[in-house]
Design a protein around this motif. Structure first.
Motif, PDB file in Angstrom:
ATOM      1  N   SER A 143       1.207   4.732 -12.186  1.00  0.00           N
ATOM      2  CA  SER A 143      -0.092   5.331 -11.823  1.00  0.00           C
ATOM      3  C   SER A 143      -1.190   4.882 -12.794  1.00  0.00           C
ATOM      4  O   SER A 143      -2.318   4.594 -12.374  1.00  0.00           O
ATOM      5  CB  SER A 143       0.003   6.853 -11.759  1.00  0.00           C
ATOM      6  OG  SER A 143       0.519   7.362 -12.960  1.00  0.00           O
ATOM      7  N   HIS A 173       2.811  10.459  -9.314  1.00  0.00           N
ATOM      8  CA  HIS A 173       1.944  10.511 -10.488  1.00  0.00           C
ATOM      9  C   HIS A 173       2.697  10.737 -11.793  1.00  0.00           C
ATOM     10  O   HIS A 173       2.340  11.598 -12.605  1.00  0.00           O
ATOM     11  CB  HIS A 173       0.844  11.580 -10.322  1.00  0.00           C
ATOM     12  CG  HIS A 173      -0.310  11.340 -11.242  1.00  0.00           C
ATOM     13  ND1 HIS A 173      -1.205  10.311 -11.042  1.00  0.00           N
ATOM     14  CD2 HIS A 173      -0.692  11.953 -12.389  1.00  0.00           C
ATOM     15  CE1 HIS A 173      -2.078  10.314 -12.025  1.00  0.00           C
ATOM     16  NE2 HIS A 173      -1.800  11.290 -12.858  1.00  0.00           N
ATOM     17  N   PRO A 198       0.829  -1.215   0.000  1.00  0.00           N
ATOM     18  CA  PRO A 198       0.000   0.000   0.000  1.00  0.00           C
ATOM     19  C   PRO A 198       0.864   1.266   0.000  1.00  0.00           C
ATOM     20  O   PRO A 198       0.520   2.256  -0.638  1.00  0.00           O
ATOM     21  CB  PRO A 198      -0.797  -0.123   1.301  1.00  0.00           C
ATOM     22  CG  PRO A 198      -0.812  -1.581   1.629  1.00  0.00           C
ATOM     23  CD  PRO A 198       0.472  -2.141   1.092  1.00  0.00           C
ATOM     24  N   ARG A 199       2.002   1.213   0.706  1.00  0.00           N
ATOM     25  CA  ARG A 199       2.910   2.360   0.758  1.00  0.00           C
ATOM     26  C   ARG A 199       3.496   2.671  -0.620  1.00  0.00           C
ATOM     27  O   ARG A 199       3.617   3.837  -1.014  1.00  0.00           O
ATOM     28  CB  ARG A 199       4.045   2.017   1.734  1.00  0.00           C
ATOM     29  CG  ARG A 199       4.759   3.183   2.329  1.00  0.00           C
ATOM     30  CD  ARG A 199       5.496   2.752   3.577  1.00  0.00           C
ATOM     31  NE  ARG A 199       6.685   1.981   3.231  1.00  0.00           N
ATOM     32  CZ  ARG A 199       7.929   2.308   3.629  1.00  0.00           C
ATOM     33  NH1 ARG A 199       8.132   3.387   4.360  1.00  0.00           N
ATOM     34  NH2 ARG A 199       8.956   1.561   3.290  1.00  0.00           N
ATOM     35  N   LYS A 222       0.779   4.267  -2.713  1.00  0.00           N
ATOM     36  CA  LYS A 222       0.608   5.670  -2.300  1.00  0.00           C
ATOM     37  C   LYS A 222       1.702   6.542  -2.903  1.00  0.00           C
ATOM     38  O   LYS A 222       1.441   7.640  -3.389  1.00  0.00           O
ATOM     39  CB  LYS A 222       0.681   5.758  -0.764  1.00  0.00           C
ATOM     40  CG  LYS A 222      -0.657   6.085  -0.136  1.00  0.00           C
ATOM     41  CD  LYS A 222      -0.471   6.497   1.315  1.00  0.00           C
ATOM     42  CE  LYS A 222      -1.710   6.048   2.096  1.00  0.00           C
ATOM     43  NZ  LYS A 222      -1.419   5.527   3.415  1.00  0.00           N
ATOM     44  N   ARG A 223       2.936   6.036  -2.853  1.00  0.00           N
ATOM     45  CA  ARG A 223       4.075   6.783  -3.386  1.00  0.00           C
ATOM     46  C   ARG A 223       3.901   7.003  -4.893  1.00  0.00           C
ATOM     47  O   ARG A 223       4.095   8.121  -5.388  1.00  0.00           O
ATOM     48  CB  ARG A 223       5.377   6.027  -3.084  1.00  0.00           C
ATOM     49  CG  ARG A 223       6.660   6.731  -3.495  1.00  0.00           C
ATOM     50  CD  ARG A 223       7.116   7.818  -2.542  1.00  0.00           C
ATOM     51  NE  ARG A 223       7.387   7.323  -1.206  1.00  0.00           N
ATOM     52  CZ  ARG A 223       8.596   6.951  -0.764  1.00  0.00           C
ATOM     53  NH1 ARG A 223       9.635   7.023  -1.550  1.00  0.00           N
ATOM     54  NH2 ARG A 223       8.769   6.527   0.472  1.00  0.00           N
ATOM     55  N   GLU A 246       1.158   7.076  -6.571  1.00  0.00           N
ATOM     56  CA  GLU A 246       0.058   8.011  -6.819  1.00  0.00           C
ATOM     57  C   GLU A 246       0.474   9.445  -6.517  1.00  0.00           C
ATOM     58  O   GLU A 246       0.084  10.379  -7.225  1.00  0.00           O
ATOM     59  CB  GLU A 246      -1.174   7.598  -6.010  1.00  0.00           C
ATOM     60  CG  GLU A 246      -1.898   6.445  -6.701  1.00  0.00           C
ATOM     61  CD  GLU A 246      -3.000   5.802  -5.879  1.00  0.00           C
ATOM     62  OE1 GLU A 246      -2.996   5.972  -4.630  1.00  0.00           O
ATOM     63  OE2 GLU A 246      -3.848   5.124  -6.481  1.00  0.00           O
ATOM     64  N   ALA A 247       1.299   9.619  -5.480  1.00  0.00           N
ATOM     65  CA  ALA A 247       1.769  10.960  -5.129  1.00  0.00           C
ATOM     66  C   ALA A 247       2.699  11.505  -6.219  1.00  0.00           C
ATOM     67  O   ALA A 247       2.588  12.669  -6.615  1.00  0.00           O
ATOM     68  CB  ALA A 247       2.488  10.922  -3.790  1.00  0.00           C
TER      69      ALA A 247
END
Ligand SMILES: *Cc1c(COP(=O)(O)O)cnc(C)c1O
Length: 353
Positions: free
Chosen positions: A221, A212, A202-203, A206-207, A209-210
């Motif tokens: 992404s 992107h 999940p981390r 998240k990375r 997506e951030a």
């Protein structure tokens, strides 16, 4: 011909019938946006997670090779630089690919037979991700789980990416101890080449997506977005996904495979150590790969063994890179049968002093 090549390697004998089954089922021309595909993709990923003990909250993606995964990590999960810990040719290649994309990336080579001491490692703040090869196929060494735990402890903010190309599906890896794992299917999965599996925590999601990053067909992404519907950004190797699904159904859970592979590895090292003229390339038993046994000896002797094996219908793994001439490698992958191992051992007893 029996193959002990560590990739492309022996495929499960059942693959031939699975291919026929795929043709009959019409799977070979299925549309990758269709319900049929989504169903296959979802079933495959679900079964893969179950069989390989992948945490439920981790995501799985289909890519075309481990090499592609190296690039995806550099493109989509690295903004400035990655930190590469390696002791062999594959880890070095990964660093070289990453360096072309993120030129500030740093290499941290260590000797194949030395134990990696995480306390000695310093990683600059700007390095966002640690890249490590769990099983170095080129020299038959491995990184233990303890090292991943120590890296996590010392560098809690950094992502950890693990190349497990020649060990995933062979040994029971603790997937929760790193953020990114990948492997192509022509090694421990016992399948024909042409696909790879990428696993993200999940981390890591998240990375991605951030950050992107969206410049590539395989930007993570975009892959994440498509995978929300169990799909890929491009037309995938549907046959390979199908073959993966079928073989996962006939293979045991990873804990069981792990036990067999480790027992076989122990016997291999014992066997190889029983000769005067050859020895395991890796001396330290902790650092010895369980899935690729690398054997070293006098160059002329090694050359002779390889040639006689070929004549006897046995393909040994050639040495790789700088170990090309003084080593040969024996794949200890799950698709190889006990009978084939016995045949090779008998051959080696006859040809080695
Ligand atoms: C075989 C191998 C690769 C390359 O795999 P491809 O599918 O050819 O990209 C990368 N890393 C390791 C450790 C390997 O054994």
């Amino acid at each position: 011909m029996i193959s002990f090549y560590p990739g492309p390697s022996k495929i499960y004998p059942e693959v031939a019938s699975f291919m026929q089954k795929a043709a009959k089922a019409g799977i070979l021309s299925v549309n990758h946006r269709s319900e049929e595909f989504v169903d296959l993709s979802k079933k495959t990923i679900t079964l893969l997670k179950k069989k390989l003990n992948i945490p439920a909250n981790y995501s799985v993606f289909f890519t075309s090779s481990a090499t592609e995964c190296w690039e995806i990590i550099a493109q989509s999960l690295t903004q400035e630089s990655s930190f590469h810990i390696f002791n062999g040719a594959f880890g070095q290649k990964w660093f070289e690919y990453a360096y072309k994309i993120r030129y500030k990336s740093i290499d941290y080579p260590f000797l194949p037979d030395s134990t990696l001491d995480v306390e000695d490692i310093f990683i600059p703040l700007a390095c966002e991700i640690i890249c490590i090869t769990q099983n170095e196929t080129s020299n038959g060494s491995q990184i233990t789980d303890d090292i991943l735990v120590a890296l996590n402890k010392k560098f809690p903010e950094k992502l950890i990416a693990v190349d497990a190309t020649s060990s995933l599906a062979g040994i029971d890896l603790n997937i929760a101890h790193a953020d990114i794992w990948f492997a192509s299917v022509q090694k421990c999965f016992g399948l024909p080449a042409g696909m790879s599996i990428l696993i993200c925590s999940p981390r890591a999601i998240k990375r991605a997506e951030a950050i992107h990053e969206n410049l590539h067909y395989n930007s993570l992404s975009a892959m994440i977005e498509r995978m929300n519907d169990w799909q890929t950004t491009y037309t995938p190797n549907v046959l390979s996904i199908y073959l993966l699904y079928q073989t996962l159904q006939i293979t045991p859970v990873i804990k069981q495979t792990d036990k067999i592979i480790k027992q076989r590895a122990e016997k291999w090292y014992e066997f190889v150590s029983g000769f005067k003229s050859i020895q395991p390339m890796i001396v330290n038993s902790e650092s010895r790969s369980r899935t690729v046994i690398c054997v070293t000896g006098d160059q002329a002797h090694i050359k002779k063994i390889k040639a006689s094996a070929k004549k006897a219908g046995i393909t040994l793994g050639n040495g790789y890179g700088k170990w090309a001439k003084n080593t040969f490698r024996i794949a200890n992958f799950p698709a190889i049968s006990e009978k084939e191992i016995t045949t090779l051992k008998k051959f080696l007893k006859q040809h080695i002093k």
